[in-house]
Structures are given as C-alpha cells and as structure tokens.
Design a protein around this motif. Structure first.
Motif, PDB file in Angstrom:
ATOM      1  N   THR A  13       0.701  -1.249  -0.002  1.00 37.85           N
ATOM      2  CA  THR A  13      -0.023  -0.065  -0.033  1.00 37.85           C
ATOM      3  C   THR A  13       0.683   1.266   0.117  1.00 37.85           C
ATOM      4  O   THR A  13       1.984   1.103   0.393  1.00 37.85           O
ATOM      5  CB  THR A  13      -0.841   0.184   1.313  1.00 37.85           C
ATOM      6  OG1 THR A  13      -0.206   0.215   2.281  1.00 37.85           O
ATOM      7  CG2 THR A  13      -1.790  -1.340   1.374  1.00 37.85           C
ATOM      8  N   VAL A  14       0.204   2.226  -0.367  1.00 37.65           N
ATOM      9  CA  VAL A  14       1.239   3.630  -0.401  1.00 37.65           C
ATOM     10  C   VAL A  14       1.301   4.096   0.998  1.00 37.65           C
ATOM     11  O   VAL A  14       2.341   4.475   1.361  1.00 37.65           O
ATOM     12  CB  VAL A  14       0.111   4.686  -1.096  1.00 37.65           C
ATOM     13  CG1 VAL A  14       1.016   6.158  -0.925  1.00 37.65           C
ATOM     14  CG2 VAL A  14       0.168   4.216  -2.675  1.00 37.65           C
ATOM     15  N   ARG A  15       0.493   3.825   2.041  1.00 37.12           N
ATOM     16  CA  ARG A  15       0.764   3.995   3.383  1.00 37.12           C
ATOM     17  C   ARG A  15       1.680   3.166   3.961  1.00 37.12           C
ATOM     18  O   ARG A  15       2.732   3.693   4.733  1.00 37.12           O
ATOM     19  CB  ARG A  15      -0.643   3.648   4.127  1.00 37.12           C
ATOM     20  CG  ARG A  15      -0.441   4.094   5.752  1.00 37.12           C
ATOM     21  CD  ARG A  15      -1.852   3.717   6.517  1.00 37.12           C
ATOM     22  NE  ARG A  15      -1.632   4.112   7.980  1.00 37.12           N
ATOM     23  CZ  ARG A  15      -1.346   5.250   8.321  1.00 37.12           C
ATOM     24  NH1 ARG A  15      -1.617   6.385   7.719  1.00 37.12           N
ATOM     25  NH2 ARG A  15      -1.266   5.082   9.745  1.00 37.12           N
ATOM     26  N   GLY A  16       2.103   1.861   3.547  1.00 37.24           N
ATOM     27  CA  GLY A  16       3.072   1.094   3.887  1.00 37.24           C
ATOM     28  C   GLY A  16       4.204   1.533   3.397  1.00 37.24           C
ATOM     29  O   GLY A  16       5.330   1.652   4.105  1.00 37.24           O
ATOM     30  N   TRP A  17       4.307   2.161   2.262  1.00 39.99           N
ATOM     31  CA  TRP A  17       5.518   2.765   1.494  1.00 39.99           C
ATOM     32  C   TRP A  17       5.846   3.968   2.412  1.00 39.99           C
ATOM     33  O   TRP A  17       6.926   4.273   2.612  1.00 39.99           O
ATOM     34  CB  TRP A  17       5.251   3.051   0.035  1.00 39.99           C
ATOM     35  CG  TRP A  17       6.415   3.834  -0.635  1.00 39.99           C
ATOM     36  CD1 TRP A  17       7.430   3.482  -1.015  1.00 39.99           C
ATOM     37  CD2 TRP A  17       6.194   5.541  -0.645  1.00 39.99           C
ATOM     38  NE1 TRP A  17       8.155   4.559  -1.423  1.00 39.99           N
ATOM     39  CE2 TRP A  17       7.510   5.741  -1.275  1.00 39.99           C
ATOM     40  CE3 TRP A  17       5.519   6.128  -0.296  1.00 39.99           C
ATOM     41  CZ2 TRP A  17       8.066   6.919  -1.535  1.00 39.99           C
ATOM     42  CZ3 TRP A  17       5.912   7.711  -0.231  1.00 39.99           C
ATOM     43  CH2 TRP A  17       7.004   8.052  -1.062  1.00 39.99           C
ATOM     44  N   ALA A  18       4.851   4.703   2.544  1.00 46.34           N
ATOM     45  CA  ALA A  18       5.123   6.053   3.594  1.00 46.34           C
ATOM     46  C   ALA A  18       5.667   5.612   4.799  1.00 46.34           C
ATOM     47  O   ALA A  18       6.682   6.385   5.250  1.00 46.34           O
ATOM     48  CB  ALA A  18       3.830   6.977   3.334  1.00 46.34           C
ATOM     49  N   LEU A  19       5.329   4.734   5.522  1.00 42.83           N
ATOM     50  CA  LEU A  19       5.785   4.486   6.596  1.00 42.83           C
ATOM     51  C   LEU A  19       7.372   3.975   6.782  1.00 42.83           C
ATOM     52  O   LEU A  19       8.082   4.406   7.238  1.00 42.83           O
ATOM     53  CB  LEU A  19       4.966   3.375   7.412  1.00 42.83           C
ATOM     54  CG  LEU A  19       3.645   3.759   8.078  1.00 42.83           C
ATOM     55  CD1 LEU A  19       2.701   2.513   8.265  1.00 42.83           C
ATOM     56  CD2 LEU A  19       3.927   4.699   9.529  1.00 42.83           C
TER      57      LEU A  19
END
Length: 89
Positions: A13-19
């Motif tokens: 996910t993009v959220r996982g990438w951001a984290l």
C-alpha cells in the motif's frame, strides 16, 4: 517445466510505503515495548522523507500523492505510545 510466480512487492500500500520512507529517514521509530510508530519530531528527518516522496515515489503514484501520503501518516501519529503509561513531568 519449471514455473515461477511473479513476486509481489514487499510493500503493498502507499501508506506502507510512506511508513517505510519515514522510518528510513529517521522521522519515526517504533515503541520498543509495544511496536507503535512514534513521531520523532525531527524537522530534518521529515524533510528527508518528503524529498524522497517527491523524487522517488512508488511506481504508479504521482509525486504529489506520495508527498500527501507521507504528510497524512505523520499527522496520524503522536510522539508517545498509546499503550505506555504516561511519564511524570
């Protein structure tokens, strides 16, 4: 005949990438006891993470969307773990 499966990306996910970007930049870290992500409140680390989002977004994600997701993740967390007891002042 040997058949191989296409590997899925490690981050889905993009959220996982951001984290991941925030953690690599040193902008966030995990609570050692509970694993919650905590904001380090380091402006230089935040800027490094935002630079990464602008210059190297995940495949198929526009740079502006990547930057927005990094900012959303930062805004969603605090600098304390919700499970740790409060420290006396």
């Amino acid at each position: 005949m040997l058949m191989t499966k296409e590997r899925r990306p490690a981050i889905r996910t993009v959220r996982g990438w951001a984290l991941s970007v925030l953690q690599k930049a040193g902008a966030i870290h995990e609570c050692e006891e509970h694993g919650w992500a905590k904001d380090r409140a380091d402006p230089h680390a935040r800027e490094r993470a935002l630079d990464t989002a602008r210059n190297d977004p995940p495949p198929g994600v526009p740079p502006d969307d990547a930057v927005a997701e990094v900012r959303n993740v930062l805004e969603s967390m605090g600098d304390t773990c919700p499970e740790c007891p409060p420290t006396p002042d």
